[in-house]
Write an enzyme that holds these catalytic residues in place. Structure first.
Site, mmCIF file in Angstrom:
data_model
loop_
_atom_site.group_PDB
_atom_site.id
_atom_site.type_symbol
_atom_site.label_atom_id
_atom_site.label_comp_id
_atom_site.label_asym_id
_atom_site.label_seq_id
_atom_site.Cartn_x
_atom_site.Cartn_y
_atom_site.Cartn_z
ATOM 1 N N ASN A 9 6.414 -0.549 3.822
ATOM 2 C CA ASN A 9 5.864 -1.615 2.992
ATOM 3 C C ASN A 9 6.216 -2.947 3.663
ATOM 4 O O ASN A 9 7.362 -3.369 3.614
ATOM 5 C CB ASN A 9 6.482 -1.510 1.591
ATOM 6 C CG ASN A 9 6.099 -2.664 0.686
ATOM 7 O OD1 ASN A 9 5.209 -3.454 1.018
ATOM 8 N ND2 ASN A 9 6.758 -2.770 -0.451
ATOM 9 N N TRP A 10 5.235 -3.559 4.282
ATOM 10 C CA TRP A 10 5.506 -4.783 5.051
ATOM 11 C C TRP A 10 5.527 -6.030 4.183
ATOM 12 O O TRP A 10 5.737 -7.135 4.687
ATOM 13 C CB TRP A 10 4.495 -4.911 6.211
ATOM 14 C CG TRP A 10 4.638 -3.820 7.224
ATOM 15 C CD1 TRP A 10 5.632 -2.871 7.250
ATOM 16 C CD2 TRP A 10 3.802 -3.544 8.351
ATOM 17 N NE1 TRP A 10 5.458 -2.030 8.327
ATOM 18 C CE2 TRP A 10 4.346 -2.420 9.021
ATOM 19 C CE3 TRP A 10 2.646 -4.142 8.856
ATOM 20 C CZ2 TRP A 10 3.768 -1.883 10.165
ATOM 21 C CZ3 TRP A 10 2.073 -3.609 9.995
ATOM 22 C CH2 TRP A 10 2.629 -2.489 10.647
ATOM 23 N N LYS A 11 5.282 -5.874 2.897
ATOM 24 C CA LYS A 11 5.369 -6.994 1.950
ATOM 25 C C LYS A 11 4.613 -8.221 2.493
ATOM 26 O O LYS A 11 3.593 -8.061 3.151
ATOM 27 C CB LYS A 11 6.837 -7.298 1.637
ATOM 28 C CG LYS A 11 7.583 -6.030 1.186
ATOM 29 C CD LYS A 11 8.922 -6.285 0.578
ATOM 30 C CE LYS A 11 9.541 -4.941 0.194
ATOM 31 N NZ LYS A 11 10.775 -5.076 -0.526
ATOM 32 N N HIS A 97 4.731 -1.694 -7.597
ATOM 33 C CA HIS A 97 5.989 -2.018 -6.915
ATOM 34 C C HIS A 97 6.814 -2.946 -7.815
ATOM 35 O O HIS A 97 6.250 -3.804 -8.509
ATOM 36 C CB HIS A 97 5.706 -2.689 -5.568
ATOM 37 C CG HIS A 97 6.949 -2.826 -4.747
ATOM 38 N ND1 HIS A 97 7.840 -3.858 -4.938
ATOM 39 C CD2 HIS A 97 7.476 -2.044 -3.776
ATOM 40 C CE1 HIS A 97 8.858 -3.706 -4.091
ATOM 41 N NE2 HIS A 97 8.655 -2.614 -3.384
ATOM 42 N N GLU A 99 8.450 -5.510 -7.264
ATOM 43 C CA GLU A 99 8.236 -6.948 -7.051
ATOM 44 C C GLU A 99 6.972 -7.421 -7.771
ATOM 45 O O GLU A 99 6.907 -8.556 -8.244
ATOM 46 C CB GLU A 99 8.190 -7.263 -5.538
ATOM 47 C CG GLU A 99 9.591 -7.167 -4.936
ATOM 48 C CD GLU A 99 9.640 -6.791 -3.474
ATOM 49 O OE1 GLU A 99 8.605 -6.831 -2.787
ATOM 50 O OE2 GLU A 99 10.749 -6.434 -3.015
ATOM 51 N N GLU A 169 12.336 3.907 -6.808
ATOM 52 C CA GLU A 169 13.016 2.787 -6.157
ATOM 53 C C GLU A 169 13.875 2.043 -7.181
ATOM 54 O O GLU A 169 13.360 1.191 -7.928
ATOM 55 C CB GLU A 169 11.981 1.808 -5.595
ATOM 56 C CG GLU A 169 11.056 2.402 -4.573
ATOM 57 C CD GLU A 169 10.491 1.313 -3.655
ATOM 58 O OE1 GLU A 169 10.792 1.362 -2.461
ATOM 59 O OE2 GLU A 169 9.777 0.427 -4.143
ATOM 60 N N GLY A 175 16.193 -4.184 -0.924
ATOM 61 C CA GLY A 175 16.533 -5.371 -0.127
ATOM 62 C C GLY A 175 17.963 -5.837 -0.279
ATOM 63 O O GLY A 175 18.299 -6.949 0.118
ATOM 64 N N SER A 215 16.636 -0.014 0.472
ATOM 65 C CA SER A 215 17.608 -0.185 1.561
ATOM 66 C C SER A 215 17.730 1.029 2.483
ATOM 67 O O SER A 215 18.819 1.330 2.969
ATOM 68 C CB SER A 215 18.979 -0.572 0.987
ATOM 69 O OG SER A 215 18.888 -1.858 0.392
ATOM 70 N N GLY A 236 11.119 -0.893 3.198
ATOM 71 C CA GLY A 236 10.726 -2.296 3.300
ATOM 72 C C GLY A 236 11.247 -2.900 4.595
ATOM 73 O O GLY A 236 10.658 -2.732 5.669
ATOM 74 N N GLY A 237 12.396 -3.569 4.517
ATOM 75 C CA GLY A 237 12.961 -4.322 5.641
ATOM 76 C C GLY A 237 12.969 -3.568 6.965
ATOM 77 O O GLY A 237 12.547 -4.103 7.993
HETATM 78 P P1 PGA Z 1 13.830 -2.283 1.263
HETATM 79 O O1 PGA Z 1 12.496 -2.338 0.361
HETATM 80 O O2 PGA Z 1 13.725 -1.056 2.140
HETATM 81 O O3 PGA Z 1 13.813 -3.565 2.050
HETATM 82 O O4 PGA Z 1 14.990 -2.187 0.318
HETATM 83 C C1 PGA Z 1 11.966 -1.173 -0.188
HETATM 84 C C2 PGA Z 1 10.734 -1.494 -0.984
HETATM 85 O O5 PGA Z 1 10.645 -2.585 -1.559
HETATM 86 O O6 PGA Z 1 9.812 -0.673 -1.070
#
Ligand code: PGA
Length: 261
Positions: A9-11, A97, A99, A169, A175, A215, A236-237
């Protein structure tokens, strides 16, 4: 056996050009990998450039989007419809998600509309669920996840269920560098599978990938995909950099490779 799946997920990172370069680098690093499905989810503006690379190189990964609207078309300024995504070669869509839920008012009801729209267009939703830190500390994780799963899947047709993907999640792990304990994540994912089984049938529940997210890094993926219920990860990251994302995919393929006869 379920094929493991790693989704990046490149956000709101990567311009169209940067995303195309990242997917090219990634393609080289994972070219020999079998036994793992890799999905990249760039921002809407980079879907086209990434799809061109994927189609040209035919590497072993697929394209996902990070959100979608449930209507086919209409006066919804700023929104993107499922058909707009399918035309670009998108096969997966992240829905709900945390967010989106936290910052953009995504409700369980809208998550449900989106899941149904995505399935109705032959796409695979990656439906995200997970509890806040406060809910976690009060011991409410299972109740929260159960509520989100039941609401998100309400009215989903059992014949579409085999395309479903769920990602657990915990919000406090996204994050932050903190992860859930792999065995706790495994327990929550077992609960999700039981709910899918009750609502959509045992066969779908046994076939669909259920992922952990929060994470995930190359040095912790192994302990998660070793768990029997965890079929991969939403990353994500660590998916923003080709080497770390490729290592996560490689370790997953190693851990989950079918046993040799
Ligand atoms: P993260 O994000 O790996 O940076 O914790 C995961 C996500 O939001 O899907």
């Amino acid at each position: 056996m379920r094929v493991p799946l790693i989704a990046g997920n490149w956000k709101m990172y990567k311009t169209s050009g940067e995303a195309a370069r990242l997917v090219q680098d990634l393609a080289e690093l994972v070219a020999d990998l079998k036994d793992v499905k890799i999905v990249v989810c760039p921002p809407f503006t980079a879907l086209k450039s990434v799809s061109v690379v994927i189609e040209l190189d035919k590497p072993n990964f697929e394209l996902g989007a990070q959100d979608v609207h449930w209507e086919e078309e209409g006066a919804y300024t700023g929104e993107i419809s499922p058909t707009m995504l399918t035309e670009l070669g998108v096969k997966y869509v992240i829905v709900g998600h945390s967010e989106r839920r936290q910052y953009f008012g995504e409700t369980d009801q809208n998550v449900n509309r989106k899941v149904k729209a995505v399935l109705g267009h032959g796409l695979a939703p990656i439906m995200c669920v997970g509890e806040t830190l406060e809910q976690h500390e009060k011991g409410k994780s299972r109740d929260v996840v159960q509520g989100q799963v039941l609401a998100g899947l309400e009215g989903v047709a059992p014949e579409d269920a085999q395309r479903l993907i769920v990602a657990y999640e915990p919000i406090w792990a996204i994050g932050t560098g903190k992860t859930a304990l792999p065995e706790d994540a495994n327990d929550v994912i077992r609960l999700i599978r039981a709910l899918v089984s009750a609502g959509l049938g045992q066969r779908a529940a046994q076939e669909i990938p259920i992922l952990y997210g929060g994470s995930i890094k190359p040095d912790n993926i192994r302990e998660f995909v070793r768990e029997p219920e965890i079929d991969g990860a939403l990353v994500g990251g660590a998916s923003l950099e080709a080497e770390s994302f490729a290592s996560i995919c490689r370790i997953t393929a190693e851990v989950r490779a079918p046993a040799k006869p």
